[in-house]
Structures are given as C-alpha cells and as structure tokens.
Design an enzyme around this catalytic site. Structure first.
Site, PDB file in Angstrom:
ATOM      1  N   LYS A  66       0.850  -1.199   0.000  1.00 55.13           N
ATOM      2  CA  LYS A  66       0.000   0.000   0.000  1.00 55.13           C
ATOM      3  C   LYS A  66       0.874   1.235   0.000  1.00 55.13           C
ATOM      4  O   LYS A  66       1.860   1.292   0.725  1.00 55.13           O
ATOM      5  CB  LYS A  66      -0.856  -0.026   1.286  1.00 55.13           C
ATOM      6  N   LYS A 102       5.358   2.238  -2.976  1.00 53.12           N
ATOM      7  CA  LYS A 102       5.234   3.641  -3.382  1.00 53.12           C
ATOM      8  C   LYS A 102       5.522   3.720  -4.863  1.00 53.12           C
ATOM      9  O   LYS A 102       6.283   2.898  -5.396  1.00 53.12           O
ATOM     10  CB  LYS A 102       6.245   4.502  -2.618  1.00 53.12           C
TER      11      LYS A 102
HETATM   12  N1  LIG Z   1      -1.530  12.947   0.564  1.00 53.60           N
HETATM   13  C1  LIG Z   1      -1.428  12.108   1.573  1.00 53.60           C
HETATM   14  O1  LIG Z   1      -2.426  11.484   1.981  1.00 53.60           O
HETATM   15  C2  LIG Z   1      -0.129  11.890   2.260  1.00 53.60           C
HETATM   16  C3  LIG Z   1       0.976  12.680   2.003  1.00 53.60           C
HETATM   17  N2  LIG Z   1       2.110  12.527   2.758  1.00 53.60           N
HETATM   18  C4  LIG Z   1       3.273  13.362   2.518  1.00 53.60           C
HETATM   19  O2  LIG Z   1       2.952  14.731   2.784  1.00 53.60           O
HETATM   20  C5  LIG Z   1       3.733  15.585   1.955  1.00 53.60           C
HETATM   21  C6  LIG Z   1       2.813  16.501   1.184  1.00 53.60           C
HETATM   22  O3  LIG Z   1       1.941  15.720   0.369  1.00 53.60           O
HETATM   23  P1  LIG Z   1       0.572  16.314  -0.222  1.00 53.60           P
HETATM   24  O4  LIG Z   1       0.073  17.384   0.664  1.00 53.60           O
HETATM   25  O5  LIG Z   1      -0.269  15.159  -0.551  1.00 53.60           O
HETATM   26  O6  LIG Z   1       1.101  16.942  -1.584  1.00 53.60           O
HETATM   27  P2  LIG Z   1       0.428  18.100  -2.453  1.00 53.60           P
HETATM   28  O7  LIG Z   1       0.946  17.920  -3.814  1.00 53.60           O
HETATM   29  O8  LIG Z   1      -1.040  18.153  -2.233  1.00 53.60           O
HETATM   30  O9  LIG Z   1       1.041  19.415  -1.812  1.00 53.60           O
HETATM   31  C7  LIG Z   1       2.417  19.653  -1.737  1.00 53.60           C
HETATM   32  C8  LIG Z   1       2.631  21.051  -1.197  1.00 53.60           C
HETATM   33  O10 LIG Z   1       4.032  21.257  -0.999  1.00 53.60           O
HETATM   34  C9  LIG Z   1       4.383  22.507  -1.602  1.00 53.60           C
HETATM   35  N3  LIG Z   1       5.780  22.493  -1.969  1.00 53.60           N
HETATM   36  C10 LIG Z   1       6.397  21.811  -2.968  1.00 53.60           C
HETATM   37  N4  LIG Z   1       7.697  22.112  -2.976  1.00 53.60           N
HETATM   38  C11 LIG Z   1       7.905  22.997  -1.985  1.00 53.60           C
HETATM   39  C12 LIG Z   1       9.025  23.677  -1.490  1.00 53.60           C
HETATM   40  N5  LIG Z   1      10.224  23.520  -2.044  1.00 53.60           N
HETATM   41  N6  LIG Z   1       8.868  24.505  -0.425  1.00 53.60           N
HETATM   42  C13 LIG Z   1       7.648  24.698   0.140  1.00 53.60           C
HETATM   43  N7  LIG Z   1       6.555  24.060  -0.281  1.00 53.60           N
HETATM   44  C14 LIG Z   1       6.679  23.240  -1.324  1.00 53.60           C
HETATM   45  C15 LIG Z   1       3.433  22.633  -2.783  1.00 53.60           C
HETATM   46  O11 LIG Z   1       3.367  23.976  -3.261  1.00 53.60           O
HETATM   47  C16 LIG Z   1       2.152  22.162  -2.141  1.00 53.60           C
HETATM   48  O12 LIG Z   1       1.579  23.192  -1.377  1.00 53.60           O
HETATM   49  C17 LIG Z   1       4.592  14.644   1.098  1.00 53.60           C
HETATM   50  O13 LIG Z   1       5.825  14.460   1.727  1.00 53.60           O
HETATM   51  C18 LIG Z   1       3.793  13.355   1.100  1.00 53.60           C
HETATM   52  O14 LIG Z   1       4.596  12.229   0.848  1.00 53.60           O
HETATM   53  C19 LIG Z   1       2.177  11.610   3.770  1.00 53.60           C
HETATM   54  C20 LIG Z   1       1.121  10.806   4.057  1.00 53.60           C
HETATM   55  C21 LIG Z   1      -0.088  10.811   3.278  1.00 53.60           C
HETATM   56  O1  LIG Z   2      -3.166   6.320   1.526  1.00 53.33           O
HETATM   57  C1  LIG Z   2      -2.298   5.545   1.175  1.00 53.33           C
HETATM   58  O2  LIG Z   2      -2.510   4.401   0.821  1.00 53.33           O
HETATM   59  C2  LIG Z   2      -0.845   5.950   1.150  1.00 53.33           C
HETATM   60  C3  LIG Z   2      -0.553   7.358   1.555  1.00 53.33           C
HETATM   61  C4  LIG Z   2       0.928   7.589   1.419  1.00 53.33           C
HETATM   62  O3  LIG Z   2       1.458   7.500   0.331  1.00 53.33           O
HETATM   63  C5  LIG Z   2       1.727   7.854   2.595  1.00 53.33           C
HETATM   64  O4  LIG Z   2       1.267   7.603   3.712  1.00 53.33           O
HETATM   65  O5  LIG Z   2       2.878   8.283   2.435  1.00 53.33           O
END
Ligand SMILES: NC(=O)C1=CN([C@@H]2O[C@H](COP(=O)(O)OP(=O)(O)OC[C@H]3O[C@@H](n4cnc5c(N)ncnc54)[C@H](O)[C@@H]3O)[C@@H](O)[C@H]2O)C=CC1
Ligand SMILES: O=C(O)CCC(=O)C(=O)O
Length: 411
Positions: A66, A102
């Site tokens: 996952k 991933k």
């Molecule tokens: N979406 C999810 O359910 C999950 C996400 N994550 C982690 O959380 C983090 C964010 O993911 P999401 O919010 O889903 O991505 P997203 O694509 O929705 O948002 C990413 C954000 O980071 C910003 N960003 C990118 N480069 C940047 C920089 N150099 N400096 C400042 N801001 C920057 C973007 O402008 C955007 O606001 C990642 O590390 C991801 O692996 C972890 C667990 C689950």
């Molecule tokens: O919701 C999922 O299955 C994975 C989310 C994810 O990529 C993370 O936890 O980093």
C-alpha cells in the site's frame, strides 16, 4: 544524506535495538519488486513526451502492499525505494493489515495540461496494471496526485480487470472514495499532535505553529489545528511564504490559494523568504512538503520545541542528532502522517464490503487508531530507552519481522 541511505540507517538502528539477525534484516530490507516503466504520451501540441514511472513494492508480509503515487520532477529510484520502505513500517505502526509500496513519475504536473496528465496516468496504469490489485498492491495519492488521478487509474485498471473500486484509495467519493479521506492525513496530524502535547501537559490552543507546504496535507493540518485554537504564524508553498505573528486567517488563505493557485500574493501576512520558513520562531513546526528539508545546515537554527513530520522523511539523520541535543522533540513521519493510509484502509474495507460509512465514524475510528499508535510507540520508547523515531521504527520493524518469521521461507 540520500533518502534511501537515511531510511536504511534508521531501519538498521531499529533492527539492532530489536536484536534481529542479519539474514532477517537483509530479507526485510530488500524490496519485494521494483518496477520501472517508460511512459510516452502525445502532448496537446502533437509532439511526444517521455517520462519514467516507478512502482516499488517493498514488503507484503502483513498484507497487500500500500502506498501513494507521486508526480514530481525529483522522483527517482532511491527516493521511491525509501518511500516504499517507509510505507512498510508505517502500515505496521498503524497496525493495519498491509505491507508497503510507493510509486511515482518524474514529471512536473504543473507543466502538463489536464488531458496530458490523464494520458500519462492511463499509460502508467497500462504498464503496471498486472502487478497491482485489490489484494496485491493498492495505490493512493501522494504529492502532485489527487482523487482525479485515482479515478483515471481506477477506470484504466477496470478496462483490464473489470470494475474494481478497491484497487485504489483516495478516490472521489462519487466513485467509492471514503468520506474523510481527503482530510485524513491532516486530521491524523491533529490527533498525533494532541497526543504528543498531552504528554507535556499542553493543548493545541495558543500554540504558535509554522507549516511548510500548503497542499492536501499542509492545508488540512493548518485548518484543523487553527480550529482547535492553534495560531498558524507562518506558511509556505512552492509559490512563496507568509508570516503573521497574530495568526494567519486560514479560511481566507484557503480561498486565496483556490483562486491564485498558491500562497503568493496573500494580503493577510507579510511575505518572507521561503528558505527561512523552517527556522521561524514558533512552538510547533510542521514540514508538509518535501523530504530532507531539515538537515545539518539548518537544524541548529530551528526554534520550534516540537516537530510533527507530516511529510515523509523531512528530517535527515544528521539533523535528528542535532535536534535531539537541542531538546527538540520530533514526532516521526511513520506515525505522524499515518492518518492518510489509515483512512485509505477504511476506504478499502468499505469498497470490499460495498457499504459506506458516515464521516463521523471515519473520523472517530481514525482517532482511535492514532491514539493507540501513539501509546504503542511510547511503549517501545520505554522498552528500548529510545527516542520517538526509534520507538516508531522498532514498533513497525518488529511487527513486520514477526509476520515474516511466522510465514516462513519454505519453497
Ligand atoms: N496525501 C497524503 O495522503 C499523504 C501525504 N504525505 C506526505 O505529505 C507531503 C505533502 O503531500 P501532499 O500534501 O499530498 O502533496 P500536495 O501535492 O497536495 O502538496 C504539496 C505542497 O508542498 C508545496 N511544496 C512543494 N515544494 C515545496 C518547497 N520547495 N517549499 C515549500 N513548499 C513546497 C506545494 O506547493 C504544495 O503546497 C509529502 O511528503 C507526502 O509524501 C504523507 C502521508 C499521506
Ligand atoms: O493512503 C495511502 O494508501 C498511502 C498514503 C501515502 O502515500 C503515505 O502515507 O505516504
């Protein structure tokens, strides 16, 4: 330090704490399968563009693999490997019946039109469809992908295998996505922060909070923490950074970001240099964007008392050492951001059962899992006299090691 080297190092420290033998360590570390595919699409102007896509399936001892799919220019094999391995320990920390995987495509989604993104997603799905599945490997969103991306994967996969909503999570609710999944990682960050602060006799109200990244995770975390009385004093994204020591009005910022596609130009705060966001004065720092951002160059200047790792591997091991000497408490990614995959699990369960839960039930179950996860991590910290990162790693690695040994290796 490279993401994979850093993740391997944390794994090895945890394996040593647990006294795992070297053969088991090797078996746990080597990925189950690494997939690399070429994805060529016609662009809107008729020219061809080629991208490289990856899916690393790290471990399936505890269940189907996952993890999310990331669209970002810096996606590379080591990064995806590290993220896949982190998923294995994360699902084990959350105690949900999954392994870890991933995926990612090296591209800048901001440079592609919606129809180009759809073609790229469909080509990627065509290349990996026979290696993923409801009981083998279940993708979800990560940086640069969203529910629409999951809808395209679901549709393309279903052309080969018949309608299979449980093959991806984080889908739009109209296609069987779970209520509460969109906010789940941010809500999990809220519950994790509450659990940590409780240990110190504190609550969220009045805490000065800085958030790096204002996408899915960062924006929901900021919104939910501010609803609990937290003061969001600085926020950044790829377009810029702002600061307001009286607290940023998050609903107004959300409206601005919707209209302007970024923080830049928001009038409710002073614009600051994005590179200073992590060292802004605050009580709680929440990295919610890229990996490796807290490193030996800036760790000594960090002023927060608590770091909640909403992003994956935002802190380098060298920074961990510096922060620990400074007394900064780091709540590690594999626990702190596990709310997303936990609600993905609820979504998968709902799809398999063909029964939708109310949002209140999703949020209440998430709270139960996050609270239990914190208790389990703390217990490992006590048993092994270690910090929260090693508590979480040893908890996750131990659960996967036990499952691996029980299943055995007989051919
Ligand atoms: N979406 C999810 O359910 C999950 C996400 N994550 C982690 O959380 C983090 C964010 O993911 P999401 O919010 O889903 O991505 P997203 O694509 O929705 O948002 C990413 C954000 O980071 C910003 N960003 C990118 N480069 C940047 C920089 N150099 N400096 C400042 N801001 C920057 C973007 O402008 C955007 O606001 C990642 O590390 C991801 O692996 C972890 C667990 C689950
Ligand atoms: O919701 C999922 O299955 C994975 C989310 C994810 O990529 C993370 O936890 O980093």
């Amino acid at each position: 330090m490279n993401a994979l080297a850093a993740t391997n190092r944390n794994f090895k420290l945890a394996a040593r704490l647990l006294g795992l033998d070297s053969k088991l360590q090797k078996s746990l570390l080597i990925p189950f399968r690494e997939i690399k595919v070429e994805c060529t699409i016609p662009k809107d102007d008729g020219t061809l563009a080629s991208f490289v896509g990856f899916r690393v399936q790290h471990d399936n001892a505890r269940g189907p693999m996952k993890g999310g799919i990331r669209y970002h220019p810096e996606v590379d094999p080591d990064e995806v490997n590290a993220l896949a391995q982190l998923m294995t320990w994360k699902t084990a920390v959350a105690n949900i019946p999954y392994g870890g995987a991933k995926g990612g495509i090296g591209c800048n989604p901001g440079d592609l039109s919606i129809s180009e993104l759809e073609r790229l997603t469909r080509v990627f799905t065509q290349k990996i469809h026979d290696l993923v599945g409801v009981h083998t490997d279940v993708p979800a969103p990560d940086m640069g992908t969203n529910p629409q991306t999951m809808a395209w994967i679901l549709d393309e996969y279903s052309k080969f295998h018949g309608y299979s909503p449980a093959v991806v999570t984080g889908k739009p609710t109209d296609l069987g996505g779970s209520l509460g999944r969109d906010a789940a990682t941010g809500r999990g960050v809220l519950f994790a922060t509450e659990a940590l602060l409780k240990e110190y006799g504190k609550s969220i109200a009045g805490q000065r909070i800085v958030v790096q990244g204002f996408g899915n995770v960062g924006s929901w975390a900021a919104q939910l923490l501010s609803e609990q009385g937290g003061k969001i004093v600085a926020v950044s994204d790829i377009t810029g950074a702002i600061k307001n020591s009286s607290g940023i009005d998050i609903p107004s910022l959300l409206n601005h970001v919707k209209e302007s596609r970024g923080i830049k130009g928001f009038s409710g705060g002073d614009s600051i240099d994005p590179s200073s966001i992590l060292v802004e004065d605050c009580d709680i720092l929440i990295p919610a964007a890229l990996g490796g951002v807290i490193n030996r160059d800036n760790a000594k200047d960090i002023k927060a008392k608590f770091i909640i790792e909403a992003a994956n591997h935002p802190t380098d091991p060298e920074a961990d050492e510096i922060l620990s000497k400074k007394g900064v408490v780091v709540l590690p990614d594999i626990y702190a951001n596990s709310g997303g995959v936990t609600v993905s699990y609820f979504e998968w369960v709902q799809n398999i059962q063909g029964f939708m839960w109310e949002e209140d039930k999703v949020n209440a179950e998430l709270k139960t899992y996050m609270t239990k996860g914190f208790k389990d991590v703390k217990e490992m910290c006590k048993t092994h006299n270690c910090d929260l990162r090693m508590g979480a790693f040893s908890l996750g690695v131990n659960r996967v090691a036990r499952a691996t040994l029980l299943r055995g290796w007989e051919a």
